[in-house]
Design a protein around this motif. Structure first.
Motif, mmCIF file in Angstrom:
data_model
loop_
_atom_site.group_PDB
_atom_site.id
_atom_site.type_symbol
_atom_site.label_atom_id
_atom_site.label_comp_id
_atom_site.label_asym_id
_atom_site.label_seq_id
_atom_site.Cartn_x
_atom_site.Cartn_y
_atom_site.Cartn_z
ATOM 1 N N LYS A 88 0.644 4.080 -2.841
ATOM 2 C CA LYS A 88 0.109 5.247 -2.387
ATOM 3 C C LYS A 88 0.962 6.483 -2.559
ATOM 4 O O LYS A 88 0.839 7.460 -2.799
ATOM 5 C CB LYS A 88 -0.755 5.114 -0.885
ATOM 6 N N TYR B 6 -2.792 1.330 9.789
ATOM 7 C CA TYR B 6 -2.592 1.907 8.574
ATOM 8 C C TYR B 6 -2.582 3.430 8.687
ATOM 9 O O TYR B 6 -1.895 4.103 7.807
ATOM 10 C CB TYR B 6 -3.673 1.469 7.589
ATOM 11 N N TYR C 234 0.632 -1.072 0.067
ATOM 12 C CA TYR C 234 0.045 -0.114 0.064
ATOM 13 C C TYR C 234 0.930 1.300 -0.027
ATOM 14 O O TYR C 234 0.635 2.134 -0.761
ATOM 15 C CB TYR C 234 -0.900 -0.001 1.324
#
Length: 175
Positions: A26, A62, A22
């Protein structure tokens, strides 16, 4: 304590690889940067006193990782802007910047000597505050506590020291 470690270990195994992927996607991080960021996020999570009582640890990690990644990006942007403002990068020939040649080595050596001379002429207290702050990474608050003066006085000493260094570098001709 054993169950806390086991829980953290399970959370790590469950989310680590997803999180690094991720972060790569990202934030356009390299694999190494995403791993460092994920590691920092897990370390921050593990340091929480109530980590085992968080309902959704994956979402929480996260969020921590996003904050760490944003901080990294900000620091990188500030560092890059500073480098560009100081004229260290020749935008027309960026590749030349990374080459090591005798001229660049001589210039760096001269600049280092100017800074060394400037530091040696500074009052000892001012020089020590600057060195503690920039090289030992001592905060102004900690330096103030160590020396018994106010944080504002420490900031003034550091600001004067930096100004002296800048003025000395600006006054020097490197040609």
């Amino acid at each position: 304590m054993k169950s806390e470690q086991q829980t953290l270990s399970e959370i790590y195994r469950r989310y680590y690889h997803q999180l690094t992927g991720y972060l790569c996607k990202k934030f356009s991080f390299s694999r190494m940067d995403s791993e460092d960021t994920a590691q920092t996020a897990f370390a921050k999570f593990a340091a929480l006193p109530n980590a085992n009582s968080i309902d959704n640890p994956g979402a929480f990690i996260y969020k921590i990782a996003q904050n760490v990644a944003l901080d990294r990006k900000r620091r990188s942007t500030v560092r890059q802007r500073y480098i560009e403002e100081q004229g260290y990068i020749n935008e027309e020939a960026d590749e030349e910047y990374h080459e090591i040649d005798p001229e660049r080595i001589l210039l760096a050596s001269r600049r280092l000597q100017v800074l060394s001379d400037t530091l040696s002429r500074m009052p000892e207290k001012r020089r020590n505050f600057l060195l503690m702050n920039r090289f030992d990474e001592v905060t102004n608050v900690e330096a103030a506590k160590r020396s018994g003066i106010s944080e504002a006085a420490v900031r003034k000493h550091i600001a004067k020291a930096l100004l002296e260094c800048k003025q000395a570098l600006d006054a020097e001709s490197y040609e």
